[in-house]
Design a protein around this motif. Structure first.
Motif, PDB file in Angstrom:
ATOM      1  N   PHE A  67      20.825 -11.373  17.252  1.00  0.00           N
ATOM      2  CA  PHE A  67      21.938 -11.499  18.191  1.00  0.00           C
ATOM      3  C   PHE A  67      21.416 -11.408  19.624  1.00  0.00           C
ATOM      4  O   PHE A  67      20.458 -10.684  19.879  1.00  0.00           O
ATOM      5  N   THR A  68      22.076 -12.113  20.525  1.00  0.00           N
ATOM      6  CA  THR A  68      21.851 -11.941  21.965  1.00  0.00           C
ATOM      7  C   THR A  68      23.197 -11.645  22.603  1.00  0.00           C
ATOM      8  O   THR A  68      24.180 -12.358  22.339  1.00  0.00           O
ATOM      9  N   VAL A  69      23.246 -10.604  23.417  1.00  0.00           N
ATOM     10  CA  VAL A  69      24.470 -10.258  24.141  1.00  0.00           C
ATOM     11  C   VAL A  69      24.480 -11.094  25.428  1.00  0.00           C
ATOM     12  O   VAL A  69      23.637 -10.909  26.302  1.00  0.00           O
ATOM     13  N   CYS A  70      25.426 -12.028  25.529  1.00  0.00           N
ATOM     14  CA  CYS A  70      25.507 -12.901  26.702  1.00  0.00           C
ATOM     15  C   CYS A  70      26.383 -12.274  27.786  1.00  0.00           C
ATOM     16  O   CYS A  70      25.978 -12.188  28.936  1.00  0.00           O
ATOM     17  N   ARG A  71      27.574 -11.890  27.408  1.00  0.00           N
ATOM     18  CA  ARG A  71      28.507 -11.256  28.354  1.00  0.00           C
ATOM     19  C   ARG A  71      29.028  -9.988  27.725  1.00  0.00           C
ATOM     20  O   ARG A  71      29.384  -9.969  26.551  1.00  0.00           O
ATOM     21  N   ALA A  72      29.106  -8.923  28.515  1.00  0.00           N
ATOM     22  CA  ALA A  72      29.649  -7.651  28.040  1.00  0.00           C
ATOM     23  C   ALA A  72      29.641  -6.686  29.206  1.00  0.00           C
ATOM     24  O   ALA A  72      28.926  -6.894  30.192  1.00  0.00           O
ATOM     25  N   GLN A  73      30.419  -5.648  29.073  1.00  0.00           N
ATOM     26  CA  GLN A  73      30.301  -4.540  30.018  1.00  0.00           C
ATOM     27  C   GLN A  73      29.011  -3.794  29.660  1.00  0.00           C
ATOM     28  O   GLN A  73      28.750  -3.546  28.486  1.00  0.00           O
ATOM     29  N   PRO A  74      28.191  -3.452  30.663  1.00  0.00           N
ATOM     30  CA  PRO A  74      26.940  -2.742  30.354  1.00  0.00           C
ATOM     31  C   PRO A  74      27.194  -1.488  29.514  1.00  0.00           C
ATOM     32  O   PRO A  74      28.140  -0.760  29.761  1.00  0.00           O
TER      33      PRO A  74
END
Length: 143
Positions: A67-74
């Motif tokens: 998985f790669t986290v593209c957008r998210a709250q840190p």
């Protein structure tokens, strides 16, 4: 390819305190192993977890998943890994290993393991891309 996501199922095992929010998953590529087994098969897609959204625990079986986290709250996306010694990749909340992730982070779920995702953010949706890598089917293929 159409990247309209379809809703993920809500697990019957989910506790009331976990709410009812699920995510959406979409598949972009589904490539089989080739006949000479020079290349492994894979599936790619994305996953959107709305604020407070949970992807209930799931085993990856014989496959590996990245998985790669593209957008998210840190530091708002929680990945919980099952203990690989649990039967059939069951995720036991007591023994699960947890990590908090944010944009740009990557993680892998090894074969025979299970994972659960939770977006702890109150207001930011989480977008991840994923790749499922299938084992080769032949005798030389590692299982």
């Amino acid at each position: 390819s159409n990247m309209e996501g379809s809703n993920l199922p809500l697990s019957k095992k989910r506790k009331k305190t976990e709410g009812k929010v699920t995510g959406k998953a979409a598949q972009a590529f589904n490539i089989s192993c080739d006949n000479n087994e020079d290349y492994v098969g894979y599936i790619m897609g994305n996953l959107i977890l709305p604020p407070k959204g949970i992807k209930d625990s799931e085993s990856v079986g014989p496959c590996a998943q990245t998985f790669t986290v593209c957008r998210a709250q840190p530091k708002a996306l929680e990945i919980a890994y099952g203990d690989p010694d649990q039967p059939d990749g069951e995720l036991d909340t007591e023994t699960a290993q947890r990590f908090l992730l944010g944009p740009g982070d990557m993680f892998r779920v090894p074969p025979g393991n299970s994972y659960r995702l939770e977006n702890h953010s109150e207001g930011t949706e989480c977008l991840l891309t994923w790749t499922i890598i299938r084992p080769t089917s032949g005798p030389t293929g590692s299982s």
